[in-house]
Design a protein around this motif. Structure first.
Motif, PDB file in Angstrom:
ATOM      1  N   ILE A  34      -7.950   8.526  -5.844  1.00 50.00           N
ATOM      2  CA  ILE A  34      -8.977   8.733  -4.819  1.00 50.00           C
ATOM      3  C   ILE A  34      -9.978   9.802  -5.236  1.00 50.00           C
ATOM      4  N   LEU A  35      -9.501  10.880  -5.869  1.00 51.16           N
ATOM      5  CA  LEU A  35     -10.416  11.956  -6.276  1.00 51.16           C
ATOM      6  C   LEU A  35     -11.309  11.546  -7.438  1.00 51.16           C
ATOM      7  N   GLY A  43     -17.202  16.891   9.812  1.00 50.58           N
ATOM      8  CA  GLY A  43     -18.010  17.070   8.611  1.00 50.58           C
ATOM      9  C   GLY A  43     -17.260  17.431   7.340  1.00 50.58           C
ATOM     10  N   GLN A  44     -15.914  17.425   7.379  1.00 46.71           N
ATOM     11  CA  GLN A  44     -15.139  17.679   6.156  1.00 46.71           C
ATOM     12  C   GLN A  44     -14.643  16.348   5.610  1.00 46.71           C
ATOM     13  N   GLU A  45     -15.184  15.940   4.462  1.00 50.38           N
ATOM     14  CA  GLU A  45     -14.877  14.625   3.915  1.00 50.38           C
ATOM     15  C   GLU A  45     -13.403  14.495   3.554  1.00 50.38           C
ATOM     16  N   CYS A  46     -12.789  13.430   4.033  1.00 47.79           N
ATOM     17  CA  CYS A  46     -11.390  13.125   3.720  1.00 47.79           C
ATOM     18  C   CYS A  46     -11.265  11.622   3.526  1.00 47.79           C
ATOM     19  N   LYS A  76      -9.352   5.988   4.124  1.00 46.22           N
ATOM     20  CA  LYS A  76     -10.556   5.761   4.918  1.00 46.22           C
ATOM     21  C   LYS A  76     -11.127   4.380   4.631  1.00 46.22           C
ATOM     22  N   GLU A  77     -11.110   3.970   3.364  1.00 46.02           N
ATOM     23  CA  GLU A  77     -11.689   2.674   2.978  1.00 46.02           C
ATOM     24  C   GLU A  77     -10.921   1.510   3.597  1.00 46.02           C
ATOM     25  N   ASN A  78      -9.666   1.753   4.011  1.00 46.91           N
ATOM     26  CA  ASN A  78      -8.833   0.711   4.623  1.00 46.91           C
ATOM     27  C   ASN A  78      -8.653   0.965   6.119  1.00 46.91           C
ATOM     28  N   GLY A 102       1.467   0.146   3.253  1.00 48.05           N
ATOM     29  CA  GLY A 102       2.116   0.307   1.955  1.00 48.05           C
ATOM     30  C   GLY A 102       1.640  -0.698   0.929  1.00 48.05           C
ATOM     31  N   ALA A 103       1.326  -1.914   1.377  1.00 47.56           N
ATOM     32  CA  ALA A 103       0.836  -2.932   0.447  1.00 47.56           C
ATOM     33  C   ALA A 103      -0.512  -2.513  -0.143  1.00 47.56           C
ATOM     34  N   TYR A 104      -1.375  -1.931   0.689  1.00 45.62           N
ATOM     35  CA  TYR A 104      -2.688  -1.510   0.185  1.00 45.62           C
ATOM     36  C   TYR A 104      -2.557  -0.338  -0.785  1.00 45.62           C
ATOM     37  N   LEU A 105      -1.602   0.576  -0.528  1.00 41.00           N
ATOM     38  CA  LEU A 105      -1.362   1.661  -1.489  1.00 41.00           C
ATOM     39  C   LEU A 105      -1.001   1.097  -2.855  1.00 41.00           C
ATOM     40  N   MET A 106      -0.129   0.088  -2.860  1.00 37.66           N
ATOM     41  CA  MET A 106       0.274  -0.515  -4.134  1.00 37.66           C
ATOM     42  C   MET A 106      -0.886  -1.270  -4.778  1.00 37.66           C
ATOM     43  N   VAL A 107      -1.756  -1.838  -3.966  1.00 39.55           N
ATOM     44  CA  VAL A 107      -2.964  -2.493  -4.490  1.00 39.55           C
ATOM     45  C   VAL A 107      -3.809  -1.487  -5.271  1.00 39.55           C
ATOM     46  N   LYS A 108      -3.901  -0.244  -4.783  1.00 42.60           N
ATOM     47  CA  LYS A 108      -4.666   0.786  -5.500  1.00 42.60           C
ATOM     48  C   LYS A 108      -4.076   1.042  -6.884  1.00 42.60           C
ATOM     49  N   LEU A 109      -2.734   1.003  -6.990  1.00 44.23           N
ATOM     50  CA  LEU A 109      -2.094   1.173  -8.299  1.00 44.23           C
ATOM     51  C   LEU A 109      -2.384  -0.030  -9.201  1.00 44.23           C
TER      52      LEU A 109
END
Length: 429
Positions: A206-207, A258-261, A274-276, A282-289
């Motif tokens: 993400i960073l 106003g603090q981006e997260c 945020k994008e999801n 959990g499935a979307y987390l694994m999609v990121k990998l």
């Protein structure tokens, strides 16, 4: 179910106004529950109390016959919405990998669903993306959980997926909890990517996409994770309270002021982006990998899960960690006329007072839950459980001796509280 409230598919009657998932996650077979969703996300405690109150009022005003007639006359339609949800995950990986139709071709990825609901991820997500999935296990739902508890924090569950990866020479192992709101992974060498490791991995991804953003976590994350996020990745670590809803809501709140997260994630594996739309998926987390692995291969930057492991090679994990649960006897006379919560708060206030007066103990300058203190090269957090008459004590340190010293500090402070069961702490000491 959440996705059905935000998807525009008229042929599937979507978006729906609300949806309900029947689940008790990894709790024993004699439990069941509901998760309620609207397009604003999962409903919280206050919302559900409101629903129950309204339902009770309606029921009190209707006879059993009219309730039954009302149900029978409802328009009920069945649609294959799981296919729609799964295809959105497939498209996310294809897009992230530069538009390739089968971006996981050549990868061997194992799924351990623990007999929960996560088996769909193999046939509906990994196979269309070209991955080999032989050696995957426990894909059929079975609420008796005959093989292991589907819980990424459970040692037996992690050992099972690790063994499957090593026995089959797989590139990656993915394990889900029962209803797939949590997940963890294992690399090709059997290294676990859960708890602080999973947070570090997702934070690194993400960073890279959102430099300098804030990562919200729960209160029991390690000092090493803070150092990794802030000094190695250049992000901000906002350590908040336990409870995935607390963590997610705090991520949303930070953005509102106003603090981006872009990531809110618990050590349990509950992670929301945020994008999801801030769903702990959990499935979307694994999609990121998977996107990271596929994109790296397409760009010639590396093959297999080493791409992921390399992202967190600078994460310093404590050698020894422990969680000890100190139970409060609610029937003990030492509680007086107060509740277990009052008693727990009294203990925490005393601990805080002792910490403030001891130069060898350094209280965390910013802390939202319990008392967090650095000592003997490690740290401890004593807090009051969200629901139970328990004070969980989390400790991390460079050695067992250091962790025992830290545990001794806590014991010396709380030993005179007669309603506190110290057997587990004394056994550890």
């Amino acid at each position: 179910m959440f996705y059905s409230t935000v998807t525009d598919r008229e042929d599937m009657f979507c978006p729906v106004d609300g949806s309900i998932m029947i689940t008790a996650s990894h709790l024993p077979y004699n439990r069941n529950g509901f998760k309620f969703f609207t397009s604003s996300g999962g409903l919280g405690k206050a919302d559900i109390s409101n629903i129950l109150s309204r339902a009770a009022d309606i029921y009190a005003r209707l006879s059993n016959e009219s309730v039954q007639a009302s149900a029978d006359s409802s328009s009920i339609k069945k649609v294959p919405f799981m296919d729609e949800y799964a295809s959105s995950l497939v498209e996310a990986v294809r897009k992230g990998a530069g538009g390739l139709e089968r971006p996981l071709e050549g990868f061997h990825i194992i799924v351990d669903a623990g007999n929960g609901a996560g088996g769909f991820f193999l046939g509906k997500v990994l196979v269309p993306l070209g991955a080999s999935t032989s050696g995957s296990q426990f894909l059929e739902p079975d609420g008796m959980f005959p093989n292991h508890i589907p819980n990424p924090e459970d040692k037996e569950a992690m050992a099972a997926v690790k063994k499957a990866v090593l026995d089959n020479g797989a590139d990656l192992g993915i394990i889900f909890d029962t209803d797939v709101d949590r997940a963890a992974a294992v690399d090709s060498n059997g290294n676990e990517m859960n708890r602080n490791g999973l947070i570090a991995l997702i934070a690194a991804i993400i960073l890279a996409e959102h430099p300098g953003t804030t990562i919200v976590t729960d209160s029991v994350t390690s000092d090493g994770l803070t150092d990794f996020i802030e000094n190695k990745l250049g992000g901000k670590h906002h350590r908040f309270k336990r409870g995935y809803k607390n963590v997610i809501d705090e991520g949303i709140r930070l953005n509102s002021v106003g603090q981006e997260c872009h990531l809110a994630i618990e050590t349990s594996g509950h992670g929301a982006l945020k994008e999801n739309l801030w769903l702990d998926d959990g499935a979307y987390l694994m999609v990121k990998l998977l996107i990271k692995m596929a994109a790296a291969k397409a760009a010639g930057e590396g093959i297999g899960s080493k791409v992921l492991t390399d992202l967190i090679q600078d994460l310093q994990e404590a050698e020894v960690s422990a969680e000890i649960r100190l139970k409060i006897d609610q029937n003990h006379s030492d509680l007086g006329s107060g509740s277990f919560r009052d008693y727990g708060e009294r203990i925490l206030k005393h601990l805080e007072s002792v910490t403030d007066s001891d130069p060898n103990l350094k209280k965390a300058p910013v802390n939202y839950e319990g008392v967090r203190v650095s000592a003997h090269g490690g740290w401890f957090l004593l807090r009051l459980s969200l629901h139970d008459p328990v004070l969980p004590l989390n400790i991390e340190g460079p050695s067992k001796a250091a962790v025992q010293k830290i545990a001794g500090v806590v014991h010396s402070v709380v030993k005179d509280y007669k309603a506190l069961d110290l057997k587990a702490l004394e056994k550890y000491l």
